[in-house]
Design a protein around this motif. Structure first.
Motif, PDB file in Angstrom:
ATOM      1  N   ASN A 195     -49.752   2.796 -76.511  1.00  4.50           N
ATOM      2  CA  ASN A 195     -49.600   1.707 -75.565  1.00  4.50           C
ATOM      3  C   ASN A 195     -48.154   1.256 -75.493  1.00  4.50           C
ATOM      4  N   CYS A 196     -47.771   0.737 -74.357  1.00  2.64           N
ATOM      5  CA  CYS A 196     -46.383   0.338 -74.141  1.00  2.64           C
ATOM      6  C   CYS A 196     -46.358  -0.996 -73.440  1.00  2.64           C
ATOM      7  N   THR A 197     -45.453  -1.856 -73.816  1.00  4.42           N
ATOM      8  CA  THR A 197     -45.268  -3.111 -73.113  1.00  4.42           C
ATOM      9  C   THR A 197     -43.881  -3.142 -72.527  1.00  4.42           C
ATOM     10  N   VAL A 198     -43.727  -3.877 -71.437  1.00  3.49           N
ATOM     11  CA  VAL A 198     -42.418  -4.017 -70.838  1.00  3.49           C
ATOM     12  C   VAL A 198     -41.463  -4.708 -71.793  1.00  3.49           C
ATOM     13  N   ALA A 199     -42.010  -5.530 -72.691  1.00  2.28           N
ATOM     14  CA  ALA A 199     -41.148  -6.203 -73.666  1.00  2.28           C
ATOM     15  C   ALA A 199     -40.359  -5.190 -74.479  1.00  2.28           C
ATOM     16  N   GLU A 200     -40.948  -4.008 -74.711  1.00  6.89           N
ATOM     17  CA  GLU A 200     -40.247  -2.957 -75.445  1.00  6.89           C
ATOM     18  C   GLU A 200     -39.065  -2.417 -74.650  1.00  6.89           C
ATOM     19  N   LEU A 201     -39.020  -2.700 -73.348  1.00  7.27           N
ATOM     20  CA  LEU A 201     -37.959  -2.190 -72.493  1.00  7.27           C
ATOM     21  C   LEU A 201     -36.877  -3.228 -72.246  1.00  7.27           C
ATOM     22  N   ARG A 202     -36.851  -4.280 -73.036  1.00  8.27           N
ATOM     23  CA  ARG A 202     -35.907  -5.359 -72.786  1.00  8.27           C
ATOM     24  C   ARG A 202     -34.507  -4.938 -73.225  1.00  8.27           C
ATOM     25  N   VAL A 238     -37.437  -8.260 -65.169  1.00  9.08           N
ATOM     26  CA  VAL A 238     -37.690  -9.441 -64.361  1.00  9.08           C
ATOM     27  C   VAL A 238     -38.727 -10.340 -65.008  1.00  9.08           C
ATOM     28  N   GLN A 239     -39.789  -9.761 -65.542  1.00  8.97           N
ATOM     29  CA  GLN A 239     -40.824 -10.580 -66.170  1.00  8.97           C
ATOM     30  C   GLN A 239     -41.576  -9.726 -67.164  1.00  8.97           C
ATOM     31  N   GLU A 240     -41.884 -10.299 -68.324  1.00  7.54           N
ATOM     32  CA  GLU A 240     -42.621  -9.556 -69.333  1.00  7.54           C
ATOM     33  C   GLU A 240     -44.026  -9.278 -68.849  1.00  7.54           C
ATOM     34  N   GLU A 241     -44.469  -8.038 -69.026  1.00  5.20           N
ATOM     35  CA  GLU A 241     -45.792  -7.637 -68.553  1.00  5.20           C
ATOM     36  C   GLU A 241     -46.310  -6.538 -69.463  1.00  5.20           C
ATOM     37  N   VAL A 242     -47.577  -6.551 -69.765  1.00 10.96           N
ATOM     38  CA  VAL A 242     -48.164  -5.538 -70.627  1.00 10.96           C
ATOM     39  C   VAL A 242     -48.770  -4.436 -69.773  1.00 10.96           C
ATOM     40  N   PHE A 243     -48.444  -3.195 -70.099  1.00  8.61           N
ATOM     41  CA  PHE A 243     -49.011  -2.057 -69.390  1.00  8.61           C
ATOM     42  C   PHE A 243     -49.991  -1.353 -70.317  1.00  8.61           C
ATOM     43  N   PRO A 244     -51.207  -1.079 -69.863  1.00 10.23           N
ATOM     44  CA  PRO A 244     -52.217  -0.466 -70.718  1.00 10.23           C
ATOM     45  C   PRO A 244     -51.889   0.986 -71.016  1.00 10.23           C
ATOM     46  N   GLY A 245     -52.673   1.551 -71.948  1.00 11.84           N
ATOM     47  CA  GLY A 245     -52.509   2.958 -72.266  1.00 11.84           C
ATOM     48  C   GLY A 245     -52.924   3.820 -71.096  1.00 11.84           C
ATOM     49  N   SER A 263     -56.502   3.699 -60.554  1.00 15.01           N
ATOM     50  CA  SER A 263     -57.011   4.963 -61.094  1.00 15.01           C
ATOM     51  C   SER A 263     -56.760   5.091 -62.586  1.00 15.01           C
ATOM     52  N   GLY A 264     -56.361   3.982 -63.235  1.00 11.85           N
ATOM     53  CA  GLY A 264     -56.248   3.964 -64.686  1.00 11.85           C
ATOM     54  C   GLY A 264     -54.913   4.379 -65.260  1.00 11.85           C
ATOM     55  N   TRP A 265     -53.900   4.536 -64.402  1.00 10.31           N
ATOM     56  CA  TRP A 265     -52.569   4.883 -64.889  1.00 10.31           C
ATOM     57  C   TRP A 265     -51.830   3.641 -65.366  1.00 10.31           C
ATOM     58  N   SER A 266     -50.888   3.854 -66.283  1.00  3.37           N
ATOM     59  CA  SER A 266     -49.938   2.822 -66.668  1.00  3.37           C
ATOM     60  C   SER A 266     -48.757   2.909 -65.713  1.00  3.37           C
ATOM     61  N   LEU A 294     -35.176   5.821 -68.001  1.00  2.00           N
ATOM     62  CA  LEU A 294     -36.138   6.912 -68.135  1.00  2.00           C
ATOM     63  C   LEU A 294     -36.344   7.310 -69.586  1.00  2.00           C
ATOM     64  N   HIS A 295     -35.273   7.335 -70.336  1.00  4.87           N
ATOM     65  CA  HIS A 295     -35.408   7.721 -71.743  1.00  4.87           C
ATOM     66  C   HIS A 295     -36.145   6.645 -72.534  1.00  4.87           C
ATOM     67  N   GLU A 296     -36.028   5.401 -72.129  1.00  2.00           N
ATOM     68  CA  GLU A 296     -36.733   4.326 -72.826  1.00  2.00           C
ATOM     69  C   GLU A 296     -38.201   4.284 -72.438  1.00  2.00           C
ATOM     70  N   TYR A 297     -38.486   4.368 -71.141  1.00  2.00           N
ATOM     71  CA  TYR A 297     -39.871   4.251 -70.694  1.00  2.00           C
ATOM     72  C   TYR A 297     -40.645   5.557 -70.857  1.00  2.00           C
ATOM     73  N   GLN A 298     -39.968   6.699 -70.695  1.00  2.00           N
ATOM     74  CA  GLN A 298     -40.560   8.025 -70.851  1.00  2.00           C
ATOM     75  C   GLN A 298     -41.826   8.211 -70.014  1.00  2.00           C
ATOM     76  N   PRO A 299     -41.697   8.119 -68.700  1.00  2.00           N
ATOM     77  CA  PRO A 299     -42.881   8.316 -67.851  1.00  2.00           C
ATOM     78  C   PRO A 299     -43.336   9.768 -67.836  1.00  2.00           C
ATOM     79  N   ASP A 300     -44.622   9.969 -67.608  1.00  2.00           N
ATOM     80  CA  ASP A 300     -45.148  11.319 -67.430  1.00  2.00           C
ATOM     81  C   ASP A 300     -44.864  11.826 -66.022  1.00  2.00           C
ATOM     82  N   VAL A 301     -44.795  10.890 -65.072  1.00  2.00           N
ATOM     83  CA  VAL A 301     -44.580  11.238 -63.667  1.00  2.00           C
ATOM     84  C   VAL A 301     -43.642  10.213 -63.046  1.00  2.00           C
TER      85      VAL A 301
END
Length: 334
Positions: A2-9, A20-27, A51-54, A82-89
């Protein structure tokens, strides 16, 4: 994980990337959507979320709560994000898409449409991320439709050339990428002027006589349908590496701007006799293809397409919040 936007601060470059605002993104699989404040970007974010994506969306001048503010023309900022968030797509929707604006502000448009695309593709390859680049039917000259994915592009204006160059930069840096070409889009808008299609509402509801193009053949396409195609491409491509290269998706109804406006008037039981068809291109505007119809058979053969919504139904769904009854305006999507 799981990843939260707070980790991207992290401020990758002063004033360039800002939470812009702290937000939690699900797995779940992670998708990053550039241009998430725009018509298509919003639709893509919503499609993947349901569709269940983060999902994380980026914006810049119009960034708002729950989005990351990022200047895509700043390579260090993009690389760090990109290196911090590491998206799949990555779904790259951000672009200057107004041909007349591109003609007047070419350098800024090329920075976004070409150079930012090049950076994103390069970093996507470095991160092992699937990269989907949204392109346009304006890469073709409109003289010999319909156009398949393998037909030779020949753009007539700077906008088309910039998007074609974006395609080439995409594949130069990221050979496994997907390019999705689409025509003029409409959808759930915050303002009717956000799309060349929904902006026709201003002409329709006005009692004043006005001329509308009745020369260029368009294929208006609902952004929500494009978003569904993006999701299907992303899901399949993550499992099947043969899903790569260029794809086309388009609405099936051929209409000029005049015909679109008449259809809108009919959908809302409004008069259309004040709308006057114009069969000559307006002087001073960027040249546009007469008919750049896309052949979409590749998506259809792979069962990755969707059946486009009928124009009258889809445009009614998008424009009813802007009808004179002010109660509707309270529920307009934003």
């Amino acid at each position: 994980m799981n990843c939260t936007v707070a980790e991207l601060r992290i401020m990758f470059s002063p004033g360039r990337v800002q939470l812009v605002q702290e937000e939690v993104f699900p797995g779940g699989p992670r998708v990053m959507v550039t241009g998430a404040t725009g018509l298509l970007g919003r639709a893509v974010c919503r499609e993947f979320q349901t569709s269940g994506w983060s999902v994380v969306g980026t914006g810049y001048r119009r960034a708002r709560p729950r989005l990351l503010r990022c200047d895509l023309t700043d390579e260090d900022s993009v690389r760090g994000l990109l290196h911090e968030y590491q998206p799949d797509v990555i779904i790259h929707c951000a672009a200057e898409r107004r041909p007349d604006v591109v003609e007047r502000h070419t350098e800024a448009a090329v920075n976004l449409n070409v150079h930012a695309t090049s950076t994103l593709a390069k970093e996507a390859a470095a991160c092992g991320t699937l990269f989907i680049y949204i392109s346009t039917d304006y890469v073709f000259d409109g003289r010999n439709p319909p156009y398949g994915e393998d037909d030779s592009p020949n753009p007539l204006n700077v906008y088309g050339r910039s998007k074609l160059e974006g395609e080439r930069e995409t594949f130069r840096h990221c050979s496994g990428a997907v390019v999705l070409r689409v025509p003029v889009l409409f959808g759930e808008v915050e303002s009717v002027t956000e799309s060349a299609v929904t902006s026709l509402w201003l002409k329709v509801e006005s009692a004043e006589s006005c001329t509308l193009d009745h020369c260029q053949q368009r294929f208006p396409t609902d952004a929500r349908d494009v978003a569904t195609v993006c999701r299907k491409l992303a899901e399949r491509a993550r499992q099947d590496p043969s899903i790569r290269g260029v794809f086309h998706f388009s609405g099936k109804e051929q209409m000029t701007k005049y015909e679109m406006a008449v259809s809108i008037a009919q959908a809302f039981n409004l008069p259309s006799n004040h709308l006057i068809p114009l069969t000559e291109q307006v002087a001073g505007s960027a040249p546009r293809p007469i008919n750049s119809q896309l052949n979409c058979s590749r998506l259809e053969l792979l069962n990755l397409s969707v059946e486009p919504r009928p124009f009258t139904i889809a445009i009614s769904d998008c424009l009813w919040p802007f009808t004179p009854d002010k109660r509707w305006r309270q529920t307009v999507f934003h």
